[in-house]
Design a protein around this motif. Structure first.
Motif, PDB file in Angstrom:
ATOM      1  N   LYS A   1       0.851  -1.184   0.000  1.00 17.31           N
ATOM      2  CA  LYS A   1       0.000   0.000   0.000  1.00 17.31           C
ATOM      3  C   LYS A   1       0.893   1.243   0.000  1.00 17.31           C
ATOM      4  CE  LYS A   1      -3.816   0.042   2.276  1.00 17.31           C
ATOM      5  NZ  LYS A   1      -4.833   0.043   3.358  1.00 17.31           N
TER       6      LYS A   1
ATOM      7  N   GLU B   1      -1.685  -1.016  -3.913  1.00 16.25           N
ATOM      8  CA  GLU B   1      -2.898  -0.287  -3.530  1.00 16.25           C
ATOM      9  C   GLU B   1      -2.500   1.157  -3.259  1.00 16.25           C
ATOM     10  OE1 GLU B   1      -6.304  -0.357   0.004  1.00 16.25           O
ATOM     11  OE2 GLU B   1      -4.857  -2.009  -0.186  1.00 16.25           O
TER      12      GLU B   1
ATOM     13  N   VAL C   1      -3.287   5.145  -2.081  1.00 17.53           N
ATOM     14  CA  VAL C   1      -4.093   6.079  -1.296  1.00 17.53           C
ATOM     15  C   VAL C   1      -3.627   7.489  -1.645  1.00 17.53           C
ATOM     16  CG1 VAL C   1      -4.774   6.837   1.009  1.00 17.53           C
ATOM     17  CG2 VAL C   1      -4.328   4.408   0.578  1.00 17.53           C
TER      18      VAL C   1
ATOM     19  N   SER D   1      -9.782   5.094 -10.989  1.00 18.57           N
ATOM     20  CA  SER D   1     -10.897   4.431 -10.298  1.00 18.57           C
ATOM     21  C   SER D   1     -10.445   3.567  -9.131  1.00 18.57           C
ATOM     22  CB  SER D   1     -11.682   3.574 -11.295  1.00 18.57           C
ATOM     23  OG  SER D   1     -10.832   2.613 -11.905  1.00 18.57           O
ATOM     24  N   ASP D   2      -9.223   3.046  -9.181  1.00 18.13           N
ATOM     25  CA  ASP D   2      -8.763   2.165  -8.118  1.00 18.13           C
ATOM     26  C   ASP D   2      -7.970   2.885  -7.031  1.00 18.13           C
ATOM     27  OD1 ASP D   2      -6.730   2.763  -9.826  1.00 18.13           O
ATOM     28  OD2 ASP D   2      -5.847   0.756  -9.863  1.00 18.13           O
TER      29      ASP D   2
ATOM     30  N   HIS E   1      -7.907   5.266  -3.693  1.00 12.57           N
ATOM     31  CA  HIS E   1      -8.725   5.722  -2.562  1.00 12.57           C
ATOM     32  C   HIS E   1      -8.239   7.099  -2.135  1.00 12.57           C
ATOM     33  CE1 HIS E   1     -11.074   5.756   1.070  1.00 12.57           C
ATOM     34  NE2 HIS E   1      -9.996   5.768   1.838  1.00 12.57           N
ATOM     35  N   HIS E   2      -9.143   8.073  -1.994  1.00 12.66           N
ATOM     36  CA  HIS E   2      -8.757   9.431  -1.613  1.00 12.66           C
ATOM     37  C   HIS E   2      -9.080   9.699  -0.153  1.00 12.66           C
ATOM     38  CE1 HIS E   2      -9.359  13.807  -1.057  1.00 12.66           C
ATOM     39  NE2 HIS E   2      -8.252  13.862  -1.769  1.00 12.66           N
ATOM     40  N   VAL E   3      -8.149  10.362   0.546  1.00 11.65           N
ATOM     41  CA  VAL E   3      -8.348  10.785   1.930  1.00 11.65           C
ATOM     42  C   VAL E   3      -7.996  12.264   2.029  1.00 11.65           C
ATOM     43  CG1 VAL E   3      -7.648  10.486   4.334  1.00 11.65           C
ATOM     44  CG2 VAL E   3      -7.789   8.496   2.821  1.00 11.65           C
TER      45      VAL E   3
ATOM     46  N   GLY F   1      -5.059   3.979   6.133  1.00 11.08           N
ATOM     47  CA  GLY F   1      -5.025   2.538   5.949  1.00 11.08           C
ATOM     48  C   GLY F   1      -3.697   1.909   6.300  1.00 11.08           C
TER      49      GLY F   1
END
Length: 280
Positions: A2, A27, A29, A42-43, A45-47, A63
């Motif tokens: 990640k 993965e 972020v 699309s794959d 993840h936004h924070v 994460g």
């Protein structure tokens, strides 16, 4: 694996997300202060996190990433503002120290060729830094802080000194953006300096691929120049843009003076970068 990326909505960050999107078993972020203004892969993840008001569980919100590519920095492109060391340096260190204390074990942090100051010729990572503007000074100070932190906490640190880059999404004041704007207006001439200064340039997509690769290597690399390793005159760079785009525009050389805050000729050595990537 990640990988989290700060400054994900910025010029370099958007391209780094694109480079990571094609990596298997990764993965991603994306971290920025606000919700992204344009669609992200699309794959991804936004924070949304503001470094200046960091929540206590920031690492968990992300994460618990294996690696952080840290690109975020405020106050640019004003390299001369004291904000960089009077305010933002402490914010940067607190953010990274908090993540390391929570469990971050690997960090790829963006530095700058401005850390070398007015040194000329080929610049290698072994040269002592000598920053001459507040931005370069603050970046060099953060590197020194992080080296102490990494030694104490066992963090694998790669300090990626970025040289000059160009490409889609760059700020309006950048040379490449000005050239594209002149092309869009149909200008007959493009006013610029004499163009004989030598610099080290890479397309931002290539910079992003290098940062992605450094994040996926097994160990921290210390200071690493992220550059082409080739001196290129500004004139030949702009001529290359003109010729590749088929723009019938004359270069109006000598309209602007050469910058006094930079040497006339400097470029980076990329030997260490290539050596690290060969081992990855």
């Amino acid at each position: 694996m990640k990988i989290a990326v700060t400054g994900a909505s910025g010029f370099v960050g958007r391209h780094v997300l694109g480079a990571l999107a094609g990596c298997p078993d990764v993965e991603v972020v994306a971290i920025s202060r606000h919700a992204p203004g344009s669609p992200m892969p699309s794959d991804v993840h936004h924070v949304a996190i503001d470094m200046a008001s960091l929540p206590s569980d920031a690492f968990e919100m992300l994460g618990c990433p294996d690696v952080l590519i840290h690109l975020a920095w405020s106050g640019l492109p004003n390299y001369q503002s004291r904000h960089h060391f009077e305010t933002h340096l402490a914010v940067q260190y607190r953010f990274l120290e908090r993540l390391v204390s929570a469990g971050l074990s690997k960090l790829v942090c963006a530095g700058t060729c401005f850390e070398y100051g007015m040194q000329s010729g080929e610049l290698t990572e072994s040269l002592p830094p000598d920053p001459r503007n507040p931005y370069g000074f603050a970046k060099d100070a953060l590197r020194r802080q992080l080296e102490f932190l990494a030694a104490d906490a066992g963090v694998k640190l790669t300090w990626a000194r970025l040289f000059y880059m160009y490409g889609e999404g760059q700020s309006a004041g950048a040379l490449y953006s000005q050239f594209l704007a002149a092309r869009g207006r149909g200008d007959a001439e493009f006013p610029m300096s004499g163009g004989e200064q030598l610099r080290d340039y890479l397309p931002v997509e290539e910079v992003a691929r290098y940062l992605s690769a450094l994040a996926r290597t097994a160990s921290g690399g210390g200071i690493v120049n992220v550059c082409s390793g080739r001196p290129t005159s500004v004139r030949s760079l702009v001529e290359g843009w003109r010729d590749s785009l088929g723009v019938p525009m004359k270069l109006a050389l000598g309209r602007f003076p050469y910058p006094s805050h930079e040497p006339m000729a400097f470029w980076g050595s990329n030997s260490k970068l290539l050596r690290l990537l060969e081992r990855s």
